[in-house]
Design an enzyme around this catalytic site. Structure first.
Site, PDB file in Angstrom:
ATOM      1  N   GLY A 126     -31.149 -20.932 -15.738  1.00  0.00           N
ATOM      2  CA  GLY A 126     -30.318 -19.765 -16.030  1.00  0.00           C
ATOM      3  C   GLY A 126     -31.102 -18.539 -16.441  1.00  0.00           C
ATOM      4  O   GLY A 126     -30.732 -17.410 -16.101  1.00  0.00           O
ATOM      5  N   HIS A 144     -21.109 -26.281 -16.610  1.00  0.00           N
ATOM      6  CA  HIS A 144     -20.446 -25.080 -16.122  1.00  0.00           C
ATOM      7  C   HIS A 144     -20.927 -24.821 -14.713  1.00  0.00           C
ATOM      8  O   HIS A 144     -22.020 -25.227 -14.335  1.00  0.00           O
ATOM      9  CB  HIS A 144     -20.697 -23.863 -17.021  1.00  0.00           C
ATOM     10  N   GLY A 158     -32.972 -20.041 -23.650  1.00  0.00           N
ATOM     11  CA  GLY A 158     -31.648 -19.778 -23.084  1.00  0.00           C
ATOM     12  C   GLY A 158     -30.572 -19.788 -24.155  1.00  0.00           C
ATOM     13  O   GLY A 158     -29.694 -18.912 -24.187  1.00  0.00           O
ATOM     14  N   ASP A 203     -26.903 -23.548 -13.060  1.00  0.00           N
ATOM     15  CA  ASP A 203     -26.606 -24.965 -12.835  1.00  0.00           C
ATOM     16  C   ASP A 203     -26.136 -25.257 -11.413  1.00  0.00           C
ATOM     17  O   ASP A 203     -26.345 -26.360 -10.902  1.00  0.00           O
ATOM     18  CB  ASP A 203     -25.551 -25.439 -13.836  1.00  0.00           C
ATOM     19  N   ASN A 227     -32.416 -13.542 -15.304  1.00  0.00           N
ATOM     20  CA  ASN A 227     -32.721 -12.313 -16.045  1.00  0.00           C
ATOM     21  C   ASN A 227     -33.666 -11.479 -15.189  1.00  0.00           C
ATOM     22  O   ASN A 227     -34.891 -11.575 -15.269  1.00  0.00           O
ATOM     23  CB  ASN A 227     -33.351 -12.663 -17.396  1.00  0.00           C
ATOM     24  N   HIS A 250     -32.379 -33.110 -14.905  1.00  0.00           N
ATOM     25  CA  HIS A 250     -31.826 -31.768 -14.810  1.00  0.00           C
ATOM     26  C   HIS A 250     -32.900 -30.724 -14.442  1.00  0.00           C
ATOM     27  O   HIS A 250     -32.732 -29.960 -13.481  1.00  0.00           O
ATOM     28  CB  HIS A 250     -31.186 -31.433 -16.160  1.00  0.00           C
ATOM     29  N   ARG A 260     -21.990  -1.297 -17.249  1.00  0.00           N
ATOM     30  CA  ARG A 260     -22.747  -2.226 -16.407  1.00  0.00           C
ATOM     31  C   ARG A 260     -23.215  -1.525 -15.139  1.00  0.00           C
ATOM     32  O   ARG A 260     -22.433  -0.914 -14.423  1.00  0.00           O
ATOM     33  CB  ARG A 260     -21.897  -3.435 -16.080  1.00  0.00           C
TER      34      ARG A 260
END
Lengths: 609, 361
Positions: A306, A15, A182, A334, A310, A128, A454
């Site tokens: 990822g 993604h 994650g 990513d 946070n 990665h 939000r």
């Protein structure tokens, strides 16, 4: 003089694909494919982003020393096959959809690169998590550091602890799939009705509304956390190994009900779930960080992956003072892997020395690494369609924007190079008046078309942040959450209600539009070096209001990638209730624009996130 | 969405956005587009006055000259400048590229007048692609909308021949784009002045085919080039007869270039070279170049300009080399194609440059 080493990094097929270009270890350009393709989190081969990187550097494809892919497809395939064999028939459905993608596409990256560039350029593969670690360490202002990457999964690793020094990054410990913090967070995200890989941020925003009543049970039954922060998941509760969803019936029994339907009302249960998994995550991150500090002895921490997005956990990590200094890669997901891959190629494959470290400034150029559009390009577009605008100087622009904000107007602001990473940092931003009691509701519902719980982030001049927030570090990338200072808070009676609109609309401080229900704020500190135009707006606004704090949210509507071009910005402006649009030195007023005939059915085009 | 390359111009129709720095994705691997402040895809910032001790060459043409498909440095104009500089000791030559993609010679004439007004230069190279003769007959052109990405038809300036005089239409160029329609231009917009092409049945067929094939070509790259070959666009029939209205219009426009170049006593002997780009139908050997060479030859004789036939340089190469002179799907010349064109033109241009240097010294 020796030839410059241009190294192109790419991330793709999972993604948020992206490309990044470095020249002799200096970052030249980086961008996500979604900004060009207009498909949110676009995972496809990043042809547009690659094109942009070469455009920015004004080089030919044959000038590239190498292309580096951010992942080792053979290792990933190994994990997929291994998992399939472990889960037997139960996992067949899940991996029938996943595995062919890896086998058919990832193994042919070389052909795709050759097709895109028209020439054969050496193609390298890196691991990665090493890509993430490189993206966090090499651009950081540290000569040496501990590096922590926390992700869903990459090849086998889900958590990687590293020690980095000068040009070298050494992995010292790893936690492997399927044990992933994650993925655990994503499971709760999906259960609460949000999309995996994009809704995690919503879950984090929801957490302050709830109480962590499930936290102890999660620790007791779902995740076994050791004192050094290492952990193992109880896979009996999770569906990602052998099913098409992240959770399973046992997970639902654990919570006491079925998952929330997307777009349905958010209730107390979801708030408490969010608070609980957020608490567990923060605790694990703190334990790992302490262990990493002990293992490396470093005073500096670099974060990526990822989970590093946070920002609530990041803020706690900072306040715990486990490390003296923390630097977080702004493109921690990513997409940032493309940058790390390029940097690894430069420093570790070609042996390019790391440029001298400036302890006061990182090498990310404020994360303004995307395309810039000239005034000529912008005016050619506006003139052709006869869209009225004023052309103003830089100083006048700052004054006009500040005045509009002080009048509680909503401004679309597109100035300078586009940001790399998920956050808008004043180059592709929607701005509002942080003092306004209605700005959060207005921008959420009439501009962003999204849930109103939000919170918005504040931008504040770096030198003024201490007046408004308990934050003793710079936060240029909006990746740290800090408490709003006590003296500007206002008392709020405890709302005995689950009505989130009622809770949201309570005035909690002198800057209510950016104060979350727990009196926290996701702060962006702005300095005059990386972003002088935006700093000028804040300064002018401060002169008018004595409160140099403004709302900064991404320039898009819900489900849409952040705008990239002047055309994107104009469309978004006209589809929403923004009153002013700034594109470089052009200012457009909504009430002067002709009727906008929208041919595209954009509400369908941009799927809900 | 890709970066826009062009901006509206009230006389020419459009030009490159001044100062543009862009890269275009392409089957050849992508190419850099770098423009000067005048809106030309040219490596030089153009001053009206010729730089001291410099022979200035101006080259006009369409996308073959502007260099669609290749970066600036690999175009025949830039290659010629390098070679001329090498031949002249490293300095004293400047080649200015006035190429305008998608244009006929009508817009090329207007571009030189508008963007090159008052420009001092020594040699003019006219490098029309032979198919440009068809574009001269159009009142609209197919373009991709910068906003929606859709294919639209935009008005363009065009000339008609009134007796022996060129009459200019569509200036200022209207901005009203229209949906591509399977109708002739005149039928689609009854109040538009019909061009020569609009008047005939051949124009109607061309209009329909052009629009349909453009759409199909989006899905099947190369389809347009194939149909062009089949229907003879790469061998425009307008060259077959010296009295064909299309040729008479083309001839009048090219003659106007020559007359413009020689205005004023100081310019009376200014050198003009006509070096037409053949189609790849001619280069690949399937089409007979005699008709267009005959017409351009007549024009050259009448206007006292030099005609350079570049086709033999391509024909000298074996078929497999000629095949690599164009892209597989896109019908524009590759770096190799540009290099061979430069090969063909260089000896003649060098002679002219040396002659001008001799006069200067």
């Amino acid at each position: 003089m020796s030839r410059a080493h241009y190294v192109l990094g790419i991330s793709a097929f999972y993604h948020d694909s992206a490309a990044a270009l470095v020249r002799d270890g200096e970052i030249v350009a980086a961008a996500q494919e979604e900004r060009f393709s207009r498909k949110k989190h676009d995972p496809r081969f990043p042809g547009h982003a690659i094109n942009y990187c070469l455009e920015q550097a004004e080089i030919e494809a044959e000038d590239l020393s190498a292309v580096v892919f951010y992942d080792n497809p053979l290792l990933s395939l190994d994990r997929i096959v291994h998992t399939l064999s472990q889960s037997g028939d139960r996992g067949l459905a899940a991996w029938l959809t996943g595995a062919p993608g890896w086998m058919a596409v990832k193994l042919f990256v070389e052909r795709l690169v050759q097709q895109e560039l028209g020439v054969n350029v050496p193609l390298l593969f890196v691991e990665h998590h090493l890509s993430h670690a490189a993206s966090a360490f090499y651009p950081s202002p540290f000569e040496e550091a501990a590096v922590l990457t926390l992700d869903g999964v990459g090849e086998w690793a889900t958590t990687t602890l590293c020690k980095a020094d000068s040009d070298q990054i050494q992995i010292i410990e790893e936690i492997e799939f399927p044990h992933s913090l994650g993925l655990l967070y994503s499971a709760f995200t999906q259960f609460c009705g949000f999309k995996v890989n994009s809704g995690e941020y919503k879950l984090m925003g929801l957490a302050p509304y709830g109480n962590p009543i499930y936290a102890d049970r999660i620790r007791a039954e779902m995740i076994d956390v050791k004192p050094d922060g290492s952990f193992r998941l109880n896979l009996d509760y999770l569906g990602f190994l052998d099913g098409q969803t992240m959770t399973n019936d046992r997970f639902h029994e654990f919570i006491g009900g079925p998952p929330r339907e997307p777009e349905s009302r958010i209730g107390r249960r979801e708030m408490d779930i969010a608070a609980s998994i957020q608490k567990v995550t923060e605790d694990v991150v703190l334990l790992i960080a302490k262990h990493l500090r002990d293992e490396t002895g470093s005073k500096n921490l670099c974060l990526a992956g990822g989970v590093a997005l946070n920002c609530v956990a990041n803020g706690k990590l900072l306040r715990e003072k486990i490390f003296d200094r923390i630097w977080i890669q702004p493109a921690a997901g990513d997409a940032g892997g493309a940058l790390g891959a390029a940097l690894l190629g430069a420093h570790q494959y070609f042996g390019v020395p790391r440029p001298p470290v400036d302890p006061t400034r990182d090498r990310m150029n404020g994360s303004y690494l995307g395309p810039l559009y000239s005034n000529e390009e912008i005016r050619s577009f506006l003139d052709y369609y006869a869209y009225p605008y004023d052309t103003v100087s830089d100083d006048e622009r700052a004054r006009v924007v500040a005045k509009a904000l002080s009048q509680d107007k909503v401004v679309g602001y597109m100035v300078g190079r586009m940001e790399f990473g998920p956050r808008s940092l004043g180059a592709r931003s929607i701005l509002g008046d942080a003092r306004s009691e209605t700005a959060q509701r207005t921008i959420n519902l009439r501009v962003k078309f999204r849930e109103s719980f939000r919170p918005f982030a504040p931008s504040v001049p770096a030198e003024a942040s201490g007046k408004f927030f308990d934050l003793d570090a710079e936060s240029p990338y909006m990746l740290l959450v800090a408490p709003v200072r006590e003296e500007i808070r206002t008392d709020v009676s405890q709302a005995a209600t689950d009505d989130m609109l009622e809770i949201v609309n309570q005035r909690r401080s002198t800057i209510p539009a950016v104060t979350h229900v727990d009196y926290s704020a996701r702060v962006q500190t702005v300095d005059g070096v990386a972003k002088p135009d935006y700093k000028a707006v804040l300064d002018e606004y401060g002169k008018l209001t004595d409160t140099p704090v403004i709302v900064n949210t991404s320039f898009n509507v819900r489900g849409e990638p952040i705008v990239c071009t002047p055309q994107d910005a104009y469309k978004c402006f006209m589809r929403t209730d923004m009153e002013l649009l700034v594109i470089e030195n052009q200012i457009l007023y909504r009430d002067r624009q002709p009727e906008f005939k929208d041919k595209e059915n954009w509400q369908d085009e941009y799927g809900l996130d | 969405m890709a970066r826009n390359l062009f901006e509206y111009h009230p006389v020419i129709g459009y030009r490159f956005i001044p100062g543009l720095r862009a890269r275009v994705r392409h089957e050849g691997g992508g190419y850099l587009v770098q423009c000067n402040r005048a809106g030309l895809r040219c490596r030089h910032e153009v001053t009206l006055a010729r730089p001291a001790d410099t022979v200035r060459v101006v080259v006009v043409g369409d996308s073959y000259t502007a260099g669609d498909g290749v970066s600036n440095a690999f175009r025949y104009t830039d290659l010629l400048e390098q070679r001329l500089l090498s031949a002249c000791g490293g300095s004293g030559v400047q080649v200015l590229n006035f190429g305008l993609p998608g244009s006929g010679t009508d817009q090329q004439l207007l571009a030189l007048r508008e963007l090159g007004a008052g420009l001092e230069y020594d040699i003019l190279v006219l490098a029309p692609m032979v198919e440009n003769i068809v574009r001269n007959l159009d009142s609209h052109r197919l373009a991709t909308s910068a906003f929606s990405g859709e294919l639209v038809e935009r008005p363009k300036p065009y000339f008609t021949l009134e007796g022996k005089t060129l009459a200019l239409h569509h200036v200022p160029v209207p901005k009203d784009a229209r949906e591509p329609a399977a109708k002739s231009d005149a039928a689609a917009k009854p109040d538009a002045e019909p061009t020569e092409k609009d008047k005939g049945a051949a124009g109607l067929v061309r209009g329909i085919l052009r629009r349909v094939t453009a759409k199909v070509d989006e899905k099947v790259p190369g389809f347009r080039a194939f149909t062009q070959r089949v229907r003879g666009v790469t061998h425009p029939q307008e060259y077959d007869d010296a009295q064909d209205p299309g040729w008479l219009l083309m001839r009048a426009i090219l003659t106007e270039f020559v007359q413009d170049a020689r205005v004023g006593a100081a310019n009376a002997r200014r050198k003009v070279i006509l070096a037409p780009w053949p189609t790849f139908g001619h280069i690949e050997g399937g089409l007979d170049p005699k008709p267009y060479l005959a017409r351009f030859g007549e024009l050259a004789a009448a206007t006292e300009i030099d005609l350079v036939d570049i086709l033999p340089r391509f024909i000298d190469e074996p078929r497999q080399v000629r095949d690599r002179c164009r892209f597989v799907h896109d019908e524009h010349p590759t770096r190799l194609g540009h290099s061979l064109f430069a090969d063909a033109l260089f000896p003649h241009l060098r002679k002219q440059v040396e002659a001008v240097r001799g006069v200067h010294s």
